[in-house]
Write a protein that holds these residues in place. Structure first.
Motif, PDB file in Angstrom:
ATOM      1  N   THR A  77     -40.755  27.762  32.954  1.00  0.00           N
ATOM      2  CA  THR A  77     -41.728  27.147  32.047  1.00  0.00           C
ATOM      3  C   THR A  77     -41.144  26.010  31.223  1.00  0.00           C
ATOM      4  N   SER A  78     -39.826  26.004  31.027  1.00  0.00           N
ATOM      5  CA  SER A  78     -39.202  24.942  30.228  1.00  0.00           C
ATOM      6  C   SER A  78     -38.414  23.957  31.087  1.00  0.00           C
ATOM      7  N   ALA A  79     -38.675  23.942  32.388  1.00  0.00           N
ATOM      8  CA  ALA A  79     -37.930  23.072  33.298  1.00  0.00           C
ATOM      9  C   ALA A  79     -38.863  22.096  34.007  1.00  0.00           C
ATOM     10  N   ASN A  80     -38.249  21.078  34.618  1.00  0.00           N
ATOM     11  CA  ASN A  80     -39.028  20.120  35.403  1.00  0.00           C
ATOM     12  C   ASN A  80     -38.714  20.291  36.885  1.00  0.00           C
ATOM     13  N   THR A  81     -39.506  19.679  37.726  1.00  0.00           N
ATOM     14  CA  THR A  81     -39.341  19.855  39.171  1.00  0.00           C
ATOM     15  C   THR A  81     -38.122  19.127  39.724  1.00  0.00           C
ATOM     16  N   ASN A  82     -37.436  18.352  38.888  1.00  0.00           N
ATOM     17  CA  ASN A  82     -36.182  17.724  39.315  1.00  0.00           C
ATOM     18  C   ASN A  82     -34.993  18.670  39.173  1.00  0.00           C
ATOM     19  N   GLY A  83     -35.262  19.867  38.660  1.00  0.00           N
ATOM     20  CA  GLY A  83     -34.198  20.849  38.513  1.00  0.00           C
ATOM     21  C   GLY A  83     -33.601  20.898  37.130  1.00  0.00           C
ATOM     22  N   GLY A  84     -34.213  20.178  36.176  1.00  0.00           N
ATOM     23  CA  GLY A  84     -33.588  20.045  34.873  1.00  0.00           C
ATOM     24  C   GLY A  84     -34.282  20.738  33.723  1.00  0.00           C
ATOM     25  N   VAL A  85     -33.470  21.060  32.721  1.00  0.00           N
ATOM     26  CA  VAL A  85     -33.938  21.562  31.428  1.00  0.00           C
ATOM     27  C   VAL A  85     -33.359  20.623  30.375  1.00  0.00           C
ATOM     28  N   THR A  86     -34.215  20.071  29.519  1.00  0.00           N
ATOM     29  CA  THR A  86     -33.789  19.055  28.561  1.00  0.00           C
ATOM     30  C   THR A  86     -33.598  19.643  27.174  1.00  0.00           C
ATOM     31  N   LEU A  87     -32.361  19.555  26.683  1.00  0.00           N
ATOM     32  CA  LEU A  87     -32.023  20.053  25.354  1.00  0.00           C
ATOM     33  C   LEU A  87     -32.238  18.958  24.322  1.00  0.00           C
ATOM     34  N   LEU A  88     -32.888  19.339  23.219  1.00  0.00           N
ATOM     35  CA  LEU A  88     -33.117  18.425  22.109  1.00  0.00           C
ATOM     36  C   LEU A  88     -32.222  18.859  20.946  1.00  0.00           C
ATOM     37  N   ALA A  89     -32.567  18.496  19.733  1.00  0.00           N
ATOM     38  CA  ALA A  89     -31.749  18.847  18.575  1.00  0.00           C
ATOM     39  C   ALA A  89     -31.677  20.360  18.397  1.00  0.00           C
ATOM     40  N   ASN A  90     -30.482  20.829  18.016  1.00  0.00           N
ATOM     41  CA  ASN A  90     -30.239  22.243  17.740  1.00  0.00           C
ATOM     42  C   ASN A  90     -30.623  23.110  18.944  1.00  0.00           C
ATOM     43  N   THR A  91     -31.580  24.007  18.797  1.00  0.00           N
ATOM     44  CA  THR A  91     -31.956  24.865  19.930  1.00  0.00           C
ATOM     45  C   THR A  91     -33.262  24.415  20.580  1.00  0.00           C
ATOM     46  N   GLY A  92     -33.708  23.205  20.243  1.00  0.00           N
ATOM     47  CA  GLY A  92     -34.952  22.705  20.810  1.00  0.00           C
ATOM     48  C   GLY A  92     -34.828  22.380  22.286  1.00  0.00           C
ATOM     49  N   VAL A  93     -35.895  22.614  23.027  1.00  0.00           N
ATOM     50  CA  VAL A  93     -35.968  22.304  24.455  1.00  0.00           C
ATOM     51  C   VAL A  93     -37.261  21.545  24.701  1.00  0.00           C
ATOM     52  N   LYS A  94     -37.178  20.476  25.463  1.00  0.00           N
ATOM     53  CA  LYS A  94     -38.360  19.660  25.742  1.00  0.00           C
ATOM     54  C   LYS A  94     -39.391  20.465  26.518  1.00  0.00           C
TER      55      LYS A  94
END
Length: 291
Positions: A77-94
């Motif tokens: 649910t927090s990933a994209n179809t390119n295989g990635g998970v994007t970390l933002l500030a602190n513990t935030g995830v895109k």
């Protein structure tokens, strides 16, 4: 009767007593030998049973870990179809849309790859922090060296809101373990992204801290689950069911067809870092360009 008055036994009686005593000694010895043989026999049986149990567990685990992976499956649910998970500030995830992947829809590798390489979804975004995309493999020692060298600086810039950091874990080095460890670890990370996205960055750090040596079995599924549990993420059934192995399979194929041939491969706002320059300086230049 005093000893002096005792009736002396005849030679025949003494001989008979000696023979009886010898017989009893032989019988005791034979009983001991039979008992020892019985114990040794049961010991051998127990050892054989134990070996068979261990072999059975090893074979069962190996078969389970090397079962062919489906071509279709869900995206965390927090990933994209390119295989990635994007970390933002602190513990935030895109936030991401999730969805599903299907190897039948994998873009084909072009006859001629662009130079420099263009990674899907790695390009700069107007009005957004500098985008750093890292293709990694959790058994790759060079990836661990990259993390040891740059993680602190990248985390600082991320927490300042100057960059986002997208990890794309791959199964490139499955051949470097006997249990497809690269894909299993990437699946475990995807499980964390799905079940406890705020723990994703910490879990990535944990996997590199506990990186196994190449050439062995790698960490067991139970260990991958316990490492997640230690940081507050419950991924037990997700790992056991190999929920995101098709997703890892797709991401690995997509990376290969994009022209990614090894890990770590890093992009800064869509531009591939060649590893010969100071990454921190390159990222700072990208940050300054957006100022």
């Amino acid at each position: 009767m005093s000893p002096a008055n005792e009736v002396r036994k005849s030679k025949a009686e003494r001989t008979a007593e000696a023979r009886e005593k010898a017989r009893m000694i032989r019988e005791a010895q034979l009983k001991k030998e039979r008992r020892n043989k019985l114990l040794i026999g049961w010991g051998i049986v127990a050892a054989v049973v134990a070996i068979l149990v261990i072999v059975g567990l090893v074979v069962t685990t190996s078969l389970k870990q090397n079962t062919p992976i489906a071509d279709q499956g869900p995206v965390p649910t927090s990933a994209n179809t390119n295989g990635g998970v994007t970390l933002l500030a602190n513990t935030g995830v895109k936030a991401a849309d999730g969805g599903s992947v299907d190897m039948a829809n994998l873009p084909a590798k072009p006859e001629t790859l662009p130079s420099p390489l263009v990674a899907p979804g790695a390009e700069a975004e107007t009005g957004q922090p500098v985008k750093v995309v890292a293709y990694v493999d959790f058994i790759c020692p060079v990836c661990k060296r990259f993390e040891d060298t740059y993680n602190e600086a990248l985390t600082g810039l991320r927490n300042e809101g100057k960059i986002s950091l997208e990890y794309r874990p791959l199964g490139f080095l499955d051949r470097q373990s006997s249990t497809n460890y690269s894909s299993r670890a990437a699946n475990a990370a995807a499980c964390v992204a799905d079940k406890a996205p705020d723990k994703y960055g910490e879990y990535v750090d944990t996997l590199f801290t506990n990186q196994p040596a190449e050439g062995g079995a790698g960490l067991s599924d139970d260990k991958l689950k316990s490492l997640a549990s230690d940081i507050g993420a419950d991924i037990g059934s997700c790992v056991d069911d190999k929920t995101f192995r098709p997703y890892v399979k797709y991401a690995t194929g997509l990376a290969a067809n994009t022209g990614i041939s090894g890990t770590p491969t890093i992009f800064v706002d869509g531009k591939q870092w060649d590893g010969t320059t100071d990454l921190n300086a390159d990222i700072q230049a990208a940050i300054d360009a957006k100022a």
